[in-house]
Design a protein around this motif. Sequence first.
Motif, PDB file in Angstrom:
ATOM      1  N   TYR A 169       0.806  -1.249  -0.040  1.00 46.45           N
ATOM      2  CA  TYR A 169       0.121  -0.156   0.084  1.00 46.45           C
ATOM      3  C   TYR A 169       1.003   1.325  -0.043  1.00 46.45           C
ATOM      4  CZ  TYR A 169       0.847  -0.317   5.172  1.00 46.45           C
ATOM      5  OH  TYR A 169       1.242  -0.636   6.259  1.00 46.45           O
ATOM      6  N   TYR A 170       2.144   1.345  -0.112  1.00 46.09           N
ATOM      7  CA  TYR A 170       2.930   2.331   0.259  1.00 46.09           C
ATOM      8  C   TYR A 170       2.876   3.383  -0.866  1.00 46.09           C
ATOM      9  CZ  TYR A 170       6.399   0.669  -2.918  1.00 46.09           C
ATOM     10  OH  TYR A 170       7.079   0.067  -3.991  1.00 46.09           O
ATOM     11  N   ILE A 171       2.610   2.946  -2.106  1.00 46.48           N
ATOM     12  CA  ILE A 171       2.387   4.051  -3.146  1.00 46.48           C
ATOM     13  C   ILE A 171       1.252   4.770  -3.034  1.00 46.48           C
ATOM     14  CG2 ILE A 171       2.148   4.275  -5.685  1.00 46.48           C
ATOM     15  CD1 ILE A 171       3.822   1.759  -6.013  1.00 46.48           C
ATOM     16  N   ASP A 172       0.046   4.045  -2.699  1.00 40.31           N
ATOM     17  CA  ASP A 172      -1.149   4.672  -2.500  1.00 40.31           C
ATOM     18  C   ASP A 172      -1.433   5.357  -1.310  1.00 40.31           C
ATOM     19  OD1 ASP A 172      -1.820   3.792  -5.221  1.00 40.31           O
ATOM     20  OD2 ASP A 172      -2.840   1.994  -4.553  1.00 40.31           O
ATOM     21  N   TYR A 173      -1.141   4.630   0.038  1.00 37.53           N
ATOM     22  CA  TYR A 173      -1.563   5.257   1.072  1.00 37.53           C
ATOM     23  C   TYR A 173      -0.276   5.769   2.214  1.00 37.53           C
ATOM     24  CZ  TYR A 173      -5.874   3.076  -0.346  1.00 37.53           C
ATOM     25  OH  TYR A 173      -7.226   2.963  -0.819  1.00 37.53           O
ATOM     26  N   LYS A 174       1.075   5.703   1.390  1.00 37.58           N
ATOM     27  CA  LYS A 174       1.996   6.088   2.306  1.00 37.58           C
ATOM     28  C   LYS A 174       2.404   4.931   3.495  1.00 37.58           C
ATOM     29  CE  LYS A 174       3.063  10.546   0.778  1.00 37.58           C
ATOM     30  NZ  LYS A 174       1.642  11.129  -0.018  1.00 37.58           N
ATOM     31  N   ASN A 175       2.423   5.632   4.760  1.00 39.82           N
ATOM     32  CA  ASN A 175       2.422   4.655   5.986  1.00 39.82           C
ATOM     33  C   ASN A 175       1.064   4.421   6.686  1.00 39.82           C
ATOM     34  OD1 ASN A 175       2.333   7.228   6.695  1.00 39.82           O
ATOM     35  ND2 ASN A 175       3.710   6.866   8.642  1.00 39.82           N
ATOM     36  N   VAL A 176      -0.077   4.852   5.857  1.00 41.25           N
ATOM     37  CA  VAL A 176      -1.369   4.905   6.653  1.00 41.25           C
ATOM     38  C   VAL A 176      -1.983   3.540   6.263  1.00 41.25           C
ATOM     39  CG1 VAL A 176      -3.220   6.250   7.147  1.00 41.25           C
ATOM     40  CG2 VAL A 176      -1.155   7.506   6.354  1.00 41.25           C
ATOM     41  N   ARG A 177      -1.622   2.500   7.025  1.00 44.86           N
ATOM     42  CA  ARG A 177      -2.369   1.397   6.777  1.00 44.86           C
ATOM     43  C   ARG A 177      -3.837   1.212   6.885  1.00 44.86           C
ATOM     44  NH1 ARG A 177      -0.574  -3.963  10.247  1.00 44.86           N
ATOM     45  NH2 ARG A 177       1.448  -3.464   9.401  1.00 44.86           N
ATOM     46  N   PRO A 178      -4.546   1.909   7.941  1.00 41.40           N
ATOM     47  CA  PRO A 178      -5.967   1.841   8.200  1.00 41.40           C
ATOM     48  C   PRO A 178      -6.649   2.180   7.237  1.00 41.40           C
ATOM     49  CG  PRO A 178      -4.762   2.674  10.211  1.00 41.40           C
ATOM     50  CD  PRO A 178      -3.736   2.661   9.237  1.00 41.40           C
ATOM     51  N   ASP A 179      -6.173   3.070   6.269  1.00 42.46           N
ATOM     52  CA  ASP A 179      -6.866   3.722   5.026  1.00 42.46           C
ATOM     53  C   ASP A 179      -6.946   2.759   4.109  1.00 42.46           C
ATOM     54  OD1 ASP A 179      -7.162   6.166   6.469  1.00 42.46           O
ATOM     55  OD2 ASP A 179      -5.979   7.182   5.087  1.00 42.46           O
ATOM     56  N   PHE A 180      -5.894   1.945   3.785  1.00 42.26           N
ATOM     57  CA  PHE A 180      -5.696   0.952   3.025  1.00 42.26           C
ATOM     58  C   PHE A 180      -6.663  -0.130   3.400  1.00 42.26           C
ATOM     59  CE2 PHE A 180      -3.352  -3.324   1.844  1.00 42.26           C
ATOM     60  CZ  PHE A 180      -4.179  -3.450   0.606  1.00 42.26           C
ATOM     61  N   VAL A 181      -6.687  -0.608   4.717  1.00 44.81           N
ATOM     62  CA  VAL A 181      -7.551  -1.751   5.071  1.00 44.81           C
ATOM     63  C   VAL A 181      -9.184  -1.145   5.040  1.00 44.81           C
ATOM     64  CG1 VAL A 181      -8.248  -2.783   7.107  1.00 44.81           C
ATOM     65  CG2 VAL A 181      -5.990  -2.455   6.914  1.00 44.81           C
ATOM     66  N   ASP A 182      -9.417   0.005   5.334  1.00 51.36           N
ATOM     67  CA  ASP A 182     -10.784   0.605   4.821  1.00 51.36           C
ATOM     68  C   ASP A 182     -11.040   0.258   3.426  1.00 51.36           C
ATOM     69  OD1 ASP A 182     -11.358   1.051   7.406  1.00 51.36           O
ATOM     70  OD2 ASP A 182     -10.794   3.142   7.182  1.00 51.36           O
ATOM     71  N   ALA A 183     -10.248   0.486   2.252  1.00 52.92           N
ATOM     72  CA  ALA A 183     -10.497   0.431   1.032  1.00 52.92           C
ATOM     73  C   ALA A 183     -10.638  -1.006   0.572  1.00 52.92           C
ATOM     74  CB  ALA A 183      -9.313   1.079   0.401  1.00 52.92           C
ATOM     75  N   PHE A 184     -10.008  -1.771   1.294  1.00 49.23           N
ATOM     76  CA  PHE A 184     -10.169  -3.049   0.915  1.00 49.23           C
ATOM     77  C   PHE A 184     -11.334  -3.835   1.113  1.00 49.23           C
ATOM     78  CE2 PHE A 184     -10.298  -7.713   2.893  1.00 49.23           C
ATOM     79  CZ  PHE A 184      -9.873  -8.527   1.827  1.00 49.23           C
ATOM     80  N   TRP A 185     -12.323  -3.305   1.897  1.00 43.93           N
ATOM     81  CA  TRP A 185     -13.621  -3.722   1.857  1.00 43.93           C
ATOM     82  C   TRP A 185     -14.568  -3.367   0.829  1.00 43.93           C
ATOM     83  CZ3 TRP A 185     -14.192  -7.319   5.506  1.00 43.93           C
ATOM     84  CH2 TRP A 185     -13.452  -7.346   6.562  1.00 43.93           C
TER      85      TRP A 185
END
Length: 204
Positions: A169-185
Motif C-alpha cells: 500500500y505504500y504508493i497509494d497510502y504511504k504509511n497509513v495502513r488503516p486507510d488501505f484496510v478500509d479501502a479493501f472492503w
Amino acid sequence: MGKKIYELPELEYGYKDLEPYISEEQLKIHHTIHHQGYVTGANALLEKFDKRDQNIEFDVKAVAKELSFHVGGFMLHKLFWENMGPASKCGGEPQGTLAKYIEKDFGSFERFKNEFTQAANSVEGSGWAALTLCRGTDRLFIMQIEKHNVNVIPNFRILMVLDVWEHAYYIDYKNVRPDFVDAFWKIVNWEEVNKRTETWLNSP
Ligand code: MN
C-alpha cells in the motif's frame, strides 16, 4: 519426468480495475515485482533441492525455513488476488453459506468486519490478516499471519486474506495502513470467498 516449478499466476482483472482503491502502479508493482520475488525465491530453493550433492551435508533447517517463507508468500498472494475484484462487482456483504457462518461465529457481519479490521491494523511489522475455517470444528477464525509463514495452523483453511506488508500500500497510502484496510472492503470478492467456504465445508 519433468518437475513442476512455481509460476506467477495471471490476475483475473486488469491492473487498473481495482482503482481507486488500489492504483494501477501499486497493483502492477505488487504483482510483477513482489509476488514474482516469491516465485523466484521458491524456484531457487527447488533448484537447491534438485542440485544437492549426495555427498555433502545439506542445511535442511535453513532451507526449510526459507521454503516456508517463499512458498507461503507465493500462495498467500495468489489467494489475495483471487479474493479481490473490481468494486462494481465486489464489496458489500457476503451472501449464502459464508454469511450464515459469519452470523454463527461472530454474531454479525459488522462484528466480523471490526475484528478483521483490527487484526489487519495490528499486525506487527509485515504480515497478513486471514479469515480461516477450522476443519476440526467447522468454525471461522481470524488469524494474523506474521511474514508469510508464522502463526499458520495446520488444517485451518484460508478463506480470505489481506496483505498488510507495507509493499502492498505504500504508493497509494504511504504509511497509513488503516486507510488501505478500509479501502479493501470495497473490493472484496465475496462470491469467491463464499465459494472457498463451501468447497472446504464439502471436502472430506
Ligand atoms: Mn504482498
